[in-house]
Design a protein around this motif. Structure first.
Motif, mmCIF file in Angstrom:
data_model
loop_
_atom_site.group_PDB
_atom_site.id
_atom_site.type_symbol
_atom_site.label_atom_id
_atom_site.label_comp_id
_atom_site.label_asym_id
_atom_site.label_seq_id
_atom_site.Cartn_x
_atom_site.Cartn_y
_atom_site.Cartn_z
ATOM 1 N N GLU A 95 -6.230 8.821 -3.285
ATOM 2 C CA GLU A 95 -5.091 9.511 -2.675
ATOM 3 C C GLU A 95 -3.752 8.936 -3.138
ATOM 4 O OE1 GLU A 95 -5.423 12.218 -0.633
ATOM 5 O OE2 GLU A 95 -7.574 12.075 -1.025
ATOM 6 N N GLN A 96 -3.806 7.945 -4.031
ATOM 7 C CA GLN A 96 -2.616 7.260 -4.550
ATOM 8 C C GLN A 96 -1.733 6.735 -3.423
ATOM 9 O OE1 GLN A 96 -0.924 10.180 -7.233
ATOM 10 N NE2 GLN A 96 -2.373 9.630 -8.828
ATOM 11 N N ILE A 97 -2.383 6.022 -2.498
ATOM 12 C CA ILE A 97 -1.685 5.406 -1.370
ATOM 13 C C ILE A 97 -1.443 3.951 -1.717
ATOM 14 C CG2 ILE A 97 -1.852 4.737 1.057
ATOM 15 C CD1 ILE A 97 -3.700 7.218 1.420
ATOM 16 N N ASP A 98 -0.192 3.538 -1.649
ATOM 17 C CA ASP A 98 0.158 2.150 -1.961
ATOM 18 C C ASP A 98 0.991 1.586 -0.803
ATOM 19 O OD1 ASP A 98 0.461 -0.261 -3.312
ATOM 20 O OD2 ASP A 98 2.228 0.436 -4.409
ATOM 21 N N VAL A 99 0.379 0.727 -0.017
ATOM 22 C CA VAL A 99 1.071 0.114 1.113
ATOM 23 C C VAL A 99 1.555 -1.259 0.676
ATOM 24 C CG1 VAL A 99 0.813 -0.741 3.475
ATOM 25 C CG2 VAL A 99 -0.302 1.391 2.796
ATOM 26 N N GLN A 100 2.849 -1.476 0.752
ATOM 27 C CA GLN A 100 3.437 -2.740 0.298
ATOM 28 C C GLN A 100 3.556 -3.775 1.411
ATOM 29 O OE1 GLN A 100 4.092 -3.476 -2.889
ATOM 30 N NE2 GLN A 100 3.268 -1.488 -3.429
ATOM 31 N N GLN A 101 3.814 -3.318 2.642
ATOM 32 C CA GLN A 101 4.047 -4.274 3.717
ATOM 33 C C GLN A 101 2.788 -4.483 4.554
ATOM 34 O OE1 GLN A 101 5.207 -1.163 3.694
ATOM 35 N NE2 GLN A 101 4.880 -0.259 5.693
ATOM 36 N N PHE B 91 -4.638 0.827 5.433
ATOM 37 C CA PHE B 91 -4.631 0.386 4.050
ATOM 38 C C PHE B 91 -3.909 -0.936 3.845
ATOM 39 C CE2 PHE B 91 -4.997 5.055 4.041
ATOM 40 C CZ PHE B 91 -6.272 5.149 3.517
ATOM 41 N N ASP B 92 -3.894 -1.778 4.866
ATOM 42 C CA ASP B 92 -3.368 -3.148 4.752
ATOM 43 C C ASP B 92 -4.539 -4.011 4.296
ATOM 44 O OD1 ASP B 92 -2.450 -5.723 4.992
ATOM 45 O OD2 ASP B 92 -1.963 -5.591 7.119
ATOM 46 N N PHE B 93 -4.537 -4.369 3.018
ATOM 47 C CA PHE B 93 -5.634 -5.148 2.453
ATOM 48 C C PHE B 93 -5.281 -6.622 2.295
ATOM 49 C CE2 PHE B 93 -6.207 -0.815 0.484
ATOM 50 C CZ PHE B 93 -7.197 -0.425 1.370
ATOM 51 N N SER B 94 -4.210 -7.047 2.935
ATOM 52 C CA SER B 94 -3.807 -8.452 2.835
ATOM 53 C C SER B 94 -4.821 -9.337 3.568
ATOM 54 C CB SER B 94 -2.406 -8.654 3.422
ATOM 55 O OG SER B 94 -2.390 -8.303 4.789
ATOM 56 N N GLU B 95 -4.938 -10.543 3.080
ATOM 57 C CA GLU B 95 -5.809 -11.517 3.716
ATOM 58 C C GLU B 95 -5.148 -11.993 5.004
ATOM 59 O OE1 GLU B 95 -8.909 -12.611 2.754
ATOM 60 O OE2 GLU B 95 -8.748 -10.984 1.292
ATOM 61 N N PRO B 96 -5.960 -12.419 5.990
ATOM 62 C CA PRO B 96 -5.337 -12.978 7.193
ATOM 63 C C PRO B 96 -4.450 -14.159 6.784
ATOM 64 C CG PRO B 96 -7.713 -12.764 7.499
ATOM 65 C CD PRO B 96 -7.411 -12.453 6.052
#
Length: 181
Positions: free
Chosen positions: A68-74, A136-141
């Motif tokens: 879906e070309q979703i890019d979450v930066q924060q 879509f927040d793929f950041s590590e804890p």
């Protein structure tokens, strides 16, 4: 993993160190990954307790984000558990999932399962576009306040390795920081 929960019947309460959420029949809840909580499940008079839980695994969410070309930066900073308002599309989605839940012995291909999860994610985003950063927040804890976290969660019976992961630390760093505090 994130989870989407529909309470079919009964009463459901999720208690975390930050939030308490209760649901009744027909309500939906989106539960955030990487948190500890206690769930209380109870039937109401004259009915059984039943939920449908859709696990939103990170690898599949990554595929959906790419497609879906979703890019979450924060990083997501909102509430960890969100009640989803009543929605005909999501109610219909869960109705379409019931045959899979009630007939687990039937052979359902992996592709069909993936398709149903993708459908659920797209309907969530259609109903509440602001959930994009949640899903879509793929950041590590990140390394969080260990004292505050442990005071709120020490009563959960988890291996030390899991506490370390949830606080954004290696096992050695967790033990060192814990000892220091």
């Amino acid at each position: 993993h994130n989870m989407l929960v529909l309470l079919v019947s009964g009463q459901f309460t999720l208690e975390t160190s930050d939030q308490t959420v209760s649901m009744r029949k027909g309500e939906m809840l989106l539960v955030r990954k990487n948190q500890l909580g206690q769930i209380t499940k109870a039937p109401l008079p004259g009915e059984n307790y039943e939920t449908i839980v859709i696990t939103l695994q990170e690898d599949l969410l990554r595929k959906i984000a790419m497609e879906e070309q979703i890019d979450v930066q924060q990083k997501y900073t909102g509430p960890p558990n969100i009640l989803i308002p009543a929605n005909d599309f999501l109610q219909g989605y869960f109705q379409s999932v019931i045959p899979y839940v009630r007939n687990p012995m039937e052979t359902v291909t992996t592709d069909m399962g993936i398709l149903k999860v993708k459908e659920g994610v797209k309907l969530l985003l259609h109903a509440m576009p602001r959930l994009t950063s949640f899903l879509f927040d793929f950041s590590e804890p990140h390394k969080i306040d260990l004292e505050k976290f442990m005071l709120g969660n020490f009563h959960f019976n988890l291996p030390i390795e899991k506490f370390a992961q949830l606080t954004g630390r290696s096992l050695a760093a967790f033990k060192r920081d814990f000892q220091k505090i």
